[in-house]
Motif scaffolding. Structure first.
Motif, PDB file in Angstrom:
ATOM      1  N   ILE A   1       5.198   3.622  -6.088  1.00 46.38           N
ATOM      2  CA  ILE A   1       4.393   3.565  -7.318  1.00 46.38           C
ATOM      3  C   ILE A   1       2.905   3.699  -7.011  1.00 46.38           C
ATOM      4  O   ILE A   1       2.125   4.137  -7.850  1.00 46.38           O
ATOM      5  CB  ILE A   1       4.623   2.267  -8.134  1.00 46.38           C
ATOM      6  CG1 ILE A   1       4.320   1.007  -7.313  1.00 46.38           C
ATOM      7  CG2 ILE A   1       6.030   2.210  -8.676  1.00 46.38           C
ATOM      8  CD1 ILE A   1       4.310  -0.266  -8.171  1.00 46.38           C
ATOM      9  N   ASN A   2       2.506   3.332  -5.812  1.00 46.78           N
ATOM     10  CA  ASN A   2       1.082   3.385  -5.453  1.00 46.78           C
ATOM     11  C   ASN A   2       0.674   4.726  -4.856  1.00 46.78           C
ATOM     12  O   ASN A   2      -0.483   5.112  -4.955  1.00 46.78           O
ATOM     13  CB  ASN A   2       0.751   2.267  -4.459  1.00 46.78           C
ATOM     14  CG  ASN A   2      -0.740   2.062  -4.300  1.00 46.78           C
ATOM     15  OD1 ASN A   2      -1.478   2.054  -5.281  1.00 46.78           O
ATOM     16  ND2 ASN A   2      -1.196   1.898  -3.059  1.00 46.78           N
ATOM     17  N   THR A   3       1.624   5.421  -4.239  1.00 47.27           N
ATOM     18  CA  THR A   3       1.227   6.615  -3.479  1.00 47.27           C
ATOM     19  C   THR A   3       1.851   7.916  -3.947  1.00 47.27           C
ATOM     20  O   THR A   3       1.347   8.982  -3.621  1.00 47.27           O
ATOM     21  CB  THR A   3       1.630   6.459  -1.992  1.00 47.27           C
ATOM     22  OG1 THR A   3       3.066   6.391  -1.922  1.00 47.27           O
ATOM     23  CG2 THR A   3       1.022   5.221  -1.384  1.00 47.27           C
ATOM     24  N   ASP A   4       2.940   7.862  -4.670  1.00 52.85           N
ATOM     25  CA  ASP A   4       3.704   9.101  -4.900  1.00 52.85           C
ATOM     26  C   ASP A   4       3.981   9.414  -6.349  1.00 52.85           C
ATOM     27  O   ASP A   4       4.807  10.280  -6.641  1.00 52.85           O
ATOM     28  CB  ASP A   4       5.042   9.012  -4.163  1.00 52.85           C
ATOM     29  CG  ASP A   4       4.928   9.551  -2.757  1.00 52.85           C
ATOM     30  OD1 ASP A   4       4.742  10.769  -2.626  1.00 52.85           O
ATOM     31  OD2 ASP A   4       4.982   8.764  -1.813  1.00 52.85           O
TER      32      ASP A   4
ATOM     33  N   VAL B   1       0.671  17.390  -6.441  1.00 51.86           N
ATOM     34  CA  VAL B   1       0.681  16.593  -7.666  1.00 51.86           C
ATOM     35  C   VAL B   1       1.244  15.193  -7.479  1.00 51.86           C
ATOM     36  O   VAL B   1       1.159  14.369  -8.389  1.00 51.86           O
ATOM     37  CB  VAL B   1       1.488  17.275  -8.800  1.00 51.86           C
ATOM     38  CG1 VAL B   1       0.880  18.627  -9.161  1.00 51.86           C
ATOM     39  CG2 VAL B   1       2.960  17.416  -8.425  1.00 51.86           C
ATOM     40  N   HIS B   2       1.835  14.922  -6.337  1.00 48.21           N
ATOM     41  CA  HIS B   2       2.457  13.606  -6.172  1.00 48.21           C
ATOM     42  C   HIS B   2       1.441  12.503  -5.977  1.00 48.21           C
ATOM     43  O   HIS B   2       1.701  11.334  -6.251  1.00 48.21           O
ATOM     44  CB  HIS B   2       3.440  13.639  -5.000  1.00 48.21           C
ATOM     45  CG  HIS B   2       4.551  14.601  -5.228  1.00 48.21           C
ATOM     46  ND1 HIS B   2       5.673  14.269  -5.942  1.00 48.21           N
ATOM     47  CD2 HIS B   2       4.692  15.905  -4.909  1.00 48.21           C
ATOM     48  CE1 HIS B   2       6.471  15.325  -6.036  1.00 48.21           C
ATOM     49  NE2 HIS B   2       5.900  16.333  -5.412  1.00 48.21           N
ATOM     50  N   VAL B   3       0.286  12.888  -5.467  1.00 50.08           N
ATOM     51  CA  VAL B   3      -0.732  11.917  -5.104  1.00 50.08           C
ATOM     52  C   VAL B   3      -1.944  12.100  -6.024  1.00 50.08           C
ATOM     53  O   VAL B   3      -2.274  13.214  -6.409  1.00 50.08           O
ATOM     54  CB  VAL B   3      -1.122  12.152  -3.623  1.00 50.08           C
ATOM     55  CG1 VAL B   3      -2.478  11.552  -3.311  1.00 50.08           C
ATOM     56  CG2 VAL B   3      -0.044  11.572  -2.721  1.00 50.08           C
ATOM     57  N   VAL B   4      -2.576  11.001  -6.370  1.00 47.97           N
ATOM     58  CA  VAL B   4      -3.797  11.084  -7.167  1.00 47.97           C
ATOM     59  C   VAL B   4      -4.881  11.767  -6.332  1.00 47.97           C
ATOM     60  O   VAL B   4      -5.211  11.307  -5.246  1.00 47.97           O
ATOM     61  CB  VAL B   4      -4.263   9.680  -7.591  1.00 47.97           C
ATOM     62  CG1 VAL B   4      -5.629   9.741  -8.262  1.00 47.97           C
ATOM     63  CG2 VAL B   4      -3.241   9.041  -8.520  1.00 47.97           C
TER      64      VAL B   4
ATOM     65  N   LEU C   1      -2.886  -1.407  -9.706  1.00 50.63           N
ATOM     66  CA  LEU C   1      -1.967  -1.759  -8.626  1.00 50.63           C
ATOM     67  C   LEU C   1      -2.769  -2.485  -7.558  1.00 50.63           C
ATOM     68  O   LEU C   1      -3.758  -1.957  -7.041  1.00 50.63           O
ATOM     69  CB  LEU C   1      -1.300  -0.500  -8.078  1.00 50.63           C
ATOM     70  CG  LEU C   1      -0.477   0.283  -9.116  1.00 50.63           C
ATOM     71  CD1 LEU C   1       0.302   1.396  -8.446  1.00 50.63           C
ATOM     72  CD2 LEU C   1       0.476  -0.637  -9.871  1.00 50.63           C
TER      73      LEU C   1
ATOM     74  N   GLU D   1       0.818  -1.218   0.000  1.00 53.72           N
ATOM     75  CA  GLU D   1       0.000   0.000   0.000  1.00 53.72           C
ATOM     76  C   GLU D   1       0.850   1.265   0.000  1.00 53.72           C
ATOM     77  O   GLU D   1       0.471   2.276  -0.589  1.00 53.72           O
ATOM     78  CB  GLU D   1      -0.928   0.008   1.219  1.00 53.72           C
ATOM     79  CG  GLU D   1      -2.102  -0.948   1.047  1.00 53.72           C
ATOM     80  CD  GLU D   1      -3.088  -0.863   2.204  1.00 53.72           C
ATOM     81  OE1 GLU D   1      -2.757  -0.230   3.238  1.00 53.72           O
ATOM     82  OE2 GLU D   1      -4.183  -1.440   2.069  1.00 53.72           O
TER      83      GLU D   1
ATOM     84  N   LYS E   1       3.525  15.439 -13.823  1.00 52.10           N
ATOM     85  CA  LYS E   1       4.009  14.553 -12.776  1.00 52.10           C
ATOM     86  C   LYS E   1       3.784  13.090 -13.147  1.00 52.10           C
ATOM     87  O   LYS E   1       4.689  12.260 -13.061  1.00 52.10           O
ATOM     88  CB  LYS E   1       3.298  14.871 -11.447  1.00 52.10           C
ATOM     89  CG  LYS E   1       3.579  13.880 -10.328  1.00 52.10           C
ATOM     90  CD  LYS E   1       5.043  13.867  -9.901  1.00 52.10           C
ATOM     91  CE  LYS E   1       5.332  12.688  -8.986  1.00 52.10           C
ATOM     92  NZ  LYS E   1       6.761  12.579  -8.677  1.00 52.10           N
TER      93      LYS E   1
ATOM     94  N   LYS F   1      -7.537   6.396 -10.898  1.00 57.56           N
ATOM     95  CA  LYS F   1      -7.257   5.418  -9.843  1.00 57.56           C
ATOM     96  C   LYS F   1      -8.475   5.278  -8.933  1.00 57.56           C
ATOM     97  O   LYS F   1      -9.078   6.273  -8.540  1.00 57.56           O
ATOM     98  CB  LYS F   1      -6.066   5.911  -9.030  1.00 57.56           C
ATOM     99  CG  LYS F   1      -5.349   4.849  -8.224  1.00 57.56           C
ATOM    100  CD  LYS F   1      -4.093   5.427  -7.582  1.00 57.56           C
ATOM    101  CE  LYS F   1      -3.413   4.406  -6.704  1.00 57.56           C
ATOM    102  NZ  LYS F   1      -2.563   3.479  -7.450  1.00 57.56           N
TER     103      LYS F   1
END
Lengths: 357, 357, 357, 357
Positions: free
Chosen positions: A94-97, D138-141, A111, A90, B238, D110
């Protein structure tokens, strides 16, 4: 969010650091005359050779790209069809950032994230996810690959035994196995093993080999240990706009990064500074580490007042989301190849001082 | 394919050139201490200010990226929904040389390519394409934007009148108007106008402002003249992995590029060398130019034997696809900011010499 | 746009027709009790068997879907990677009438469209496109497949010799070969050959086998003659939402379509009505056919006044884009399995009458 | 996986059912003559009017499609940019049963899935997810929409209070609010409220209005209560190949579904049969319900031996993943509009009988 104070006291991330002088010098040295563009230059050719020697794998194929997100997302998109899935934790980067980069590059792959306290995945979790999906045919996104991060997003390092067990599990289920090695060097010097042992000998099929966080300007390499699995990567890199026309300046960075073990020296330094935090903060009353410190990231819980005082003093770090008691706050400290031991000690002393107020 | 001989004789592209010393020096100067990552650095802030002054547009928004393909594809994907289309010429770089990047970044938008001899689009072509589509509702991909290249892929430069006519046409049909300015400077010095005149004052809504081909290492800026039209761009950059953690080194390049008119001097030099080719080759019997030379690209038809002899001699250039008579071959010569006039003259002399055999 | 008058005089398209009574009856017959959903029903199993017999290919794999666009786009997306291209004609339905569906389903693959007067592609055009791309490596979208339409969008029918030549060319260049058979039956009865001869024996690797335009409600089948090439199709169909839960009602349509040669009878009828148009209109002074009529589509140029009078009279057809002289207009007439010969004759007579005014 | 026995004993899903006779009759009635294709037919026009009356919303816009996955994925893709996210529960159909369709249709958005025991989302979960993301730029969806299912995947029904609270929360965070109403009718008759109350009056902005599971063949309607939010939907439906040429046969299904309250009668019947299961099984020693039964799905835990005996006897249902003790097994039973009360009673009796052995 980040508090940024004096430059030397900035522990927000290892990517706030400048470029290692050796690497900048190599880029200047590459700045000679006209050369073939788009990776047809001598530096890019040499880079593949250097990586083949480093990984003891004469047929590997490598592709330099400018960012870690590009490396990860391009690697994953080559390993998984758009209707497939990637098992990860989690908290995986790749999943969060990455703002959905793996989903974008892969054309919508999913994912399949599982919880893991220190972001280390287990073989049992992989198998459970596979079996759960296999039962439901086309209705459910089927796993096609696994992605792990070494060292992890919580600063943990998979041991070789753990890696091999994951490698065997992935192979048994016919899954590709990707390693996000944004902090590859920090993990490697912690384990004291060879790059080959930490990758293909353990079953890794594709690696994002990071350099930016450890001294480069903007350079990572995607490495496929089995060249047939790199099919389509070159095209994907081009259409994702990650092939530079002046590619020599990317390849030259990684060549300099590897030369004379600069990368290993840089990583050892960063890890050592993290140990100053680990030892120092553990000794401060009311402070506890959230994770054993194995690489260059330190996660600690401190009294809220201490955190606020450190911020006010000008130390730079991120507050982190974690289970904390009322009156406490979690923070992340990241050391880099330029972090000064004195600066780390200054933070520890300040924390002790503020804690005693 | 390219024939590459002596470095100084390499006219394959302007991207075979090294980095301008002023720009490399600025990158070294930016290499001081820890600074906030991901574009929160002072260089990136200054860059926006510099571009606002340059374009006389105090509210423009700009995003630096490393490659021209990234600039184009990200810009287009912000302007067009995935079910929409972009009108461009058949030879447009976005249509022929980016491995489908615009389609990828936009999620499948369609390039609606029309033939144009020197890759200059006309208002009539735009209107025809729009009307053709409007009649067919949801069955046909509807145009949402126009993309033009300045200077074009055939080395032509749109005049201000032409640009304004296109701008009005695009606005009338409610289409965004993108300019691929990979060779923006070369066109600008040819026209002798201001950047504002060549862009938003003529109706351009988004610009790929190139620097790499004219002296930078890996730096372009996507400029939106109306900030509301930049919606989603930051997220798209991004997730396309085009935001560097050490973004200061990208912004520093463009700042140095603009400083003291380096970019204009570089472009004037490249254009002047192209004129050496244009004048010299026109005078060689049996040689003809395919296009008037307005920027830094020269397209010429020569006797096949002369082309082969030039290749054998070590001159570097691409053979080009064009309508030629039997026994003839078309070539493209591109000059850059480091091209030596003597080298261009050497090629012209050699062509004359080989032609006389 | 369409002019729609009396139902019987509606020649806008073969998809304005109702459902053949035999097919509707079969759907009602399938409406018995609870049965397994998502294609695990007996009708769907029988359909595969029926198609294997029909095509004399015991290992083919077939997937019913509801629309021709779904069939084409899913087939193409299975044949081409997202960074690849599909060679087709400029007027191909996939290029002009599907709102970008192939681009969407494939994740951004590019249609490499070439001009063709009657929308029949030639082996030389395929080879030229391949060679043009091969020279430019990752910069250019590489062709991975060819798609042809039988009968074509201009009502032409590829002969077996032509198909075989294309098949050999595609195989030589290692390209998949897709046939858009929205009007497969109309072409087949024109040629008088077997389904096998018109497909896999000629080198077709994937077929969109149409039924909707020739009597079904909403049913086509995607047929892969080599089952290994169907990899991923089932997943793609599901995630594109084209697997019905009550799939029996789709399969039952195609079974009834094939039973007792209903599909061939329907196609023969439609083609015969088209010949009434062809013969009749050719005889009208001032009228000319744009194409030889081989299937069930007729393209004719008439005096503008005649076209307007036909519209006013209540005949339904589309005006078509074509090169016409001033005072002329091009139209398309499509006959279907329910078109009445008297209605076609009525249109011809009216045209003659209006022409004489 | 499913065990399928006698047709009447098949409780695997409500989609194993046939088509309601009234609906099939309406399709036959629509089978008259040639009519305009692609939704320009009178049935499709009437459908919009019928839905406007039903929902007391004279400006709503509705689009019929053939499958629930199409309805959900198209709705979501219209509500969320490709770089955005959709908050839903972990067990949401869009997250677990659509093979990644929402990711595909949206171009890689996502699903931000949160755990929920009966798949009912809470306002607090929505707010937490939003705040967590807002901090990271922008790092997070970033969440752009919420999707809830009514009735839920665990057979629960949101009350009007709950819906309104979610609606307010979504509006406060500027998120679209989608309802997956595959079993809309079952929830509605449980609540005894109006369609308007259960949707736009509570803040729902887009609805997948299901009909297939409750008696139709292949028909759902995507309803946008605010027409400006439907922008691009028509194009998306076409390029996803979900616009039928003979669209009248889809619209006719939903018209018949609504006529004379057929849909409500069907849903009441299905819910009543589910209550037979609920009451009956609760009374069997060793059996417990996992959820209160509010609609037409029943989740129960039984002794493993009883489950196996029911399967052997020929009852059809799915085993379900749930926390059970050793020796127990969880199953799902779904009743439909054709389920016979006697068949449900037979299952209950058999379970009691097997439990007593």
């Amino acid at each position: 969010m980040a508090t940024v104070g004096k430059s030397e006291w900035n522990f927000c991330s290892d990517n706030v650091a400048p470029v290692a002088p050796e690497i900048l010098a190599a880029m200047a040295e590459a700045n000679q005359g006209n050369v073939a563009s788009y990776g047809e230059d001598p530096w890019t050719v040499s880079l593949t050779e250097a990586l083949r020697r480093l990984f003891e794998k004469p047929d590997l194929i490598a592709f330099p790209v400018a960012t870690g997100t590009a490396a990860n997302a391009l690697a994953v998109s080559t390993m998984v069809p758009p209707y497939g899935g990637v098992i990860c934790t989690e908290d995986a980067h790749i999943n969060t950032d990455e703002c959905g980069a793996p989903e974008f590059f892969s054309g919508g792959a999913k994912l399949l994230a599982v919880p893991a306290p220190d972001s280390r995945l287990t073989p049992a979790q992989i198998t459970a996810r596979v079996e759960q999906a296999r039962d439901h045919g086309v209705h459910v996104v089927q796993p096609h690959a696994v992605s792990i991060t070494q060292s992890t997003e919580w600063g943990a390092v998979y041991g070789l035994e753990q890696l091999r067990a994951i490698g065997e599990t992935a192979a048994r289920h016919k899954l590709g196995l990707h390693m996000d090695g944004a902090r590859f060097a920090n993990a490697l010097v912690h384990l004291g093993c060879t790059p080959a042992e930490m990758t293909w000998k353990a079953g890794i099929t594709a690696l994002s080999f990071g350099a930016t966080k450890n001294g480069a300007m903007a350079a990572e390499a995607v490495v496929f240990f089995n060249p047939t699995q790199a099919r389509g990567f070159a095209e994907r890199r081009k259409r994702a706009a990650h092939l530079w026309s002046k590619q020599r300046f990317m390849s030259a960075q990684i060549l300099a990064y590897l030369k004379d073990d600069l990368w290993l020296r840089n990583a050892r330094h960063a890890n050592a500074v993290a140990q100053i935090f680990a030892r120092g903060l553990s000794a401060v009353p009311g402070v506890r580490l959230l994770q054993e410190v194995q690489a260059n990231e330190v996660f600690a819980v401190l009294p809220e007042g201490v955190v606020a005082a450190l911020e006010a003093e000008g130390f730079g770090f991120y507050r982190w989301q974690a289970d904390t008691a009322p009156g406490e706050a979690a923070i992340r400290l990241v050391s880099s190849y330029v972090s000064k031991p004195e600066a780390a000690e200054a933070l520890v002393s300040a924390a002790a001082r503020f804690g005693n107020r």
